[in-house]
Design a protein around this motif. Sequence first.
Motif, short mmCIF file in Angstrom:
data_model
loop_
_atom_site.label_atom_id
_atom_site.label_comp_id
_atom_site.label_asym_id
_atom_site.label_seq_id
_atom_site.Cartn_x
_atom_site.Cartn_y
_atom_site.Cartn_z
N THR A 148 44.49 -26.26 36.27
CA THR A 148 44.49 -25.11 37.17
C THR A 148 43.21 -24.98 37.97
O THR A 148 43.01 -23.97 38.66
CB THR A 148 44.71 -23.81 36.37
N GLY A 149 42.33 -25.94 37.90
CA GLY A 149 41.05 -25.84 38.60
C GLY A 149 41.21 -25.92 40.11
O GLY A 149 41.96 -26.76 40.62
N THR A 150 40.51 -25.03 40.79
CA THR A 150 40.52 -25.02 42.25
C THR A 150 39.16 -25.35 42.84
O THR A 150 39.00 -25.44 44.05
CB THR A 150 40.94 -23.63 42.76
N GLY A 151 38.17 -25.49 41.98
CA GLY A 151 36.79 -25.65 42.44
C GLY A 151 36.02 -24.36 42.43
O GLY A 151 34.79 -24.36 42.45
N ALA A 152 36.72 -23.23 42.38
CA ALA A 152 36.07 -21.94 42.31
C ALA A 152 35.62 -21.66 40.88
O ALA A 152 36.23 -22.16 39.91
CB ALA A 152 37.01 -20.83 42.78
N GLN A 153 34.55 -20.87 40.73
CA GLN A 153 34.08 -20.51 39.41
C GLN A 153 35.19 -19.85 38.60
O GLN A 153 35.92 -19.01 39.11
CB GLN A 153 32.91 -19.54 39.51
N TYR A 154 35.29 -20.24 37.35
CA TYR A 154 36.18 -19.61 36.37
C TYR A 154 37.68 -19.79 36.69
O TYR A 154 38.51 -19.14 36.07
CB TYR A 154 35.88 -18.10 36.23
N SER A 155 38.02 -20.68 37.61
CA SER A 155 39.44 -20.83 37.95
C SER A 155 40.26 -21.39 36.80
O SER A 155 41.48 -21.19 36.75
CB SER A 155 39.59 -21.73 39.19
N GLN A 156 39.61 -22.07 35.86
CA GLN A 156 40.32 -22.64 34.71
C GLN A 156 40.17 -21.81 33.45
O GLN A 156 40.61 -22.23 32.37
CB GLN A 156 39.82 -24.07 34.43
N MET A 157 39.57 -20.62 33.54
CA MET A 157 39.20 -19.88 32.35
C MET A 157 40.42 -19.51 31.50
O MET A 157 40.39 -19.68 30.27
CB MET A 157 38.40 -18.63 32.72
N LEU A 158 41.48 -18.98 32.10
CA LEU A 158 42.65 -18.58 31.32
C LEU A 158 43.29 -19.78 30.64
O LEU A 158 43.65 -19.72 29.45
CB LEU A 158 43.66 -17.88 32.21
N GLU A 159 43.44 -20.88 31.36
CA GLU A 159 44.04 -22.07 30.76
C GLU A 159 43.18 -22.58 29.60
O GLU A 159 43.71 -22.95 28.54
CB GLU A 159 44.21 -23.16 31.81
N HIS A 160 41.87 -22.56 29.80
CA HIS A 160 40.95 -23.01 28.76
C HIS A 160 41.08 -22.12 27.52
O HIS A 160 41.14 -22.60 26.38
CB HIS A 160 39.52 -22.98 29.29
N LEU A 161 41.16 -20.82 27.74
CA LEU A 161 41.34 -19.88 26.63
C LEU A 161 42.62 -20.17 25.85
O LEU A 161 42.60 -20.27 24.61
CB LEU A 161 41.37 -18.45 27.17
N TYR A 162 43.72 -20.33 26.58
CA TYR A 162 45.02 -20.50 25.91
C TYR A 162 45.20 -21.88 25.29
O TYR A 162 46.04 -22.05 24.40
CB TYR A 162 46.14 -20.21 26.90
N ARG A 163 44.40 -22.85 25.70
CA ARG A 163 44.46 -24.17 25.06
C ARG A 163 43.78 -24.15 23.69
O ARG A 163 44.01 -25.03 22.87
CB ARG A 163 43.77 -25.22 25.95
N ARG A 164 42.91 -23.19 23.44
CA ARG A 164 42.24 -22.99 22.16
C ARG A 164 41.63 -24.30 21.62
O ARG A 164 42.06 -24.84 20.61
CB ARG A 164 43.18 -22.37 21.14
N PRO A 165 40.58 -24.78 22.29
CA PRO A 165 39.96 -26.03 21.85
C PRO A 165 39.28 -25.88 20.50
O PRO A 165 38.76 -24.81 20.16
CB PRO A 165 38.94 -26.31 22.94
N THR A 166 39.28 -26.94 19.71
CA THR A 166 38.52 -26.95 18.46
C THR A 166 37.03 -26.84 18.78
O THR A 166 36.50 -27.58 19.60
CB THR A 166 38.79 -28.23 17.67
N SER A 167 36.37 -25.90 18.11
CA SER A 167 34.94 -25.67 18.33
C SER A 167 34.24 -25.59 16.97
O SER A 167 34.79 -25.02 16.02
CB SER A 167 34.69 -24.37 19.11
N VAL A 168 33.03 -26.13 16.91
CA VAL A 168 32.24 -26.12 15.68
C VAL A 168 30.82 -25.67 16.01
O VAL A 168 30.18 -26.22 16.91
CB VAL A 168 32.21 -27.49 14.99
N ILE A 169 30.35 -24.66 15.28
CA ILE A 169 28.97 -24.20 15.42
C ILE A 169 28.09 -24.99 14.46
O ILE A 169 28.39 -25.10 13.27
CB ILE A 169 28.85 -22.70 15.14
N MET A 170 27.00 -25.53 14.98
CA MET A 170 26.09 -26.36 14.20
C MET A 170 24.70 -25.72 14.15
O MET A 170 24.31 -24.98 15.05
CB MET A 170 25.96 -27.75 14.84
N ARG A 171 23.98 -26.02 13.05
CA ARG A 171 22.58 -25.62 12.94
C ARG A 171 21.77 -26.81 12.47
O ARG A 171 22.11 -27.44 11.47
CB ARG A 171 22.40 -24.45 11.98
N VAL A 172 20.69 -27.11 13.20
CA VAL A 172 19.82 -28.23 12.88
C VAL A 172 18.50 -27.69 12.34
O VAL A 172 17.86 -26.85 12.98
CB VAL A 172 19.56 -29.10 14.13
N ASP A 173 18.11 -28.16 11.16
CA ASP A 173 16.82 -27.83 10.58
C ASP A 173 15.81 -28.86 11.10
O ASP A 173 15.80 -30.01 10.67
CB ASP A 173 16.90 -27.86 9.05
#
Length: 378
Positions: A148-173
């Motif tokens: 759904t990207g058009t080149g405009a800012q945030y044009s893919q935001m809803l699609e990205h949200l609904y795709r629910r990508p796997t995300s992992v929070i990391m911490r480096v000591d």
Amino acid sequence: MKGKTFRIEFLREKDKDTGVMVTRLTDGVGNSIHPYFTQTLVSEDSKILLIESTRSGRWQLFSLELDTGLMVQLTDDFNIFPHKSCLDPKKLIAYYWDGRILKSVDLQTLKTEEIYVAPSGFHTGILSLSGDGRYLAFVYSEDLEMSTGTGAQYSQMLEHLYRRPTSVIMRVDLKGERIEAVWGEREWISHVNISPVDPDIILFCHEGPWHLVQRMWIVRADTHEIYPILQQKRYLERAGHEYFTRSGKVVTQYSVRETSRSTGWTFFDVIMDTDGTILGKYRYPGPSPTHIQTNPTEDLFVGDGAFPTPEFKDGRDYIGLIRHRDDMCEVRPLCHHGSSWLTQESHPHPIFTPDGKNVIFTSDREGVCNVYMAPVIT
């Protein structure tokens, strides 16, 4: 080339409306920005600023001495993405991503080290450094092809949200060289911030349009306990651009409307403890800035927008200073920023220097992105 030096001639100009003397810190060669507004970017003595610039042909990191104009190229890498870097203000070490490789560079010796490599098929988020300089926190999130990207800012935001990508929070000591996964889920996670007073507390968000997500979450690195803070009513409330103050409080920009079809929002700053206890809620007289930050003594705020009244003309074009009085925000224009807002890089994202004496912001008002500084006059 790494190690190349430049002498920037600062350009000073009095703001036409407020009379404040605004200093252009960069010289218009390529695009130059300060990294993201939630991260540490200025040395503890307020003399050195971390900058990202394309002046050498692609995005690289530079240091800039705010009293002399000496600018030094710190990196010579191929895949630095703007806004993700941060600075240890005491040790003068910058941390950044070269593609999936997490690196550090010493601002004094220019020594570079590789710290960590994110897995293939994932992209990395903004780096956040703990107050003691020991821990880095960040997220990596699944690469997904969008339609759904058009080149405009945030044009893919809803699609990205609904795709629910796997995300992992990391911490480096960084001291013990221990790397740990703190939390992960099939949600679009971003805006990771580690507490400046307790490195076990990590603030993050579920990304997407603010009224469609429960935005703010806390995860504890020591127990993996997770919980939402400032719980929102879907469609009717929204919150975002959350960050930690120096003392470890959470600040967010919040707004509410009467019904899901209402077009009018009422805007607030909300200050919370990390357990979700609301410590203060302050209403704006008109629209709120797009991004805000807090000064070191936590009694003054800055934002890229200034609407002292709902009718104030062109408030979106100003940097504003904000004080919390009773339950209200008192807003005063500091100077024009004049940015187009057309790209993420051109967002002003104002920040205070650690001594609280100046505000630094980015603008493309001269055709390319430059970094500017204005004194805090209260």
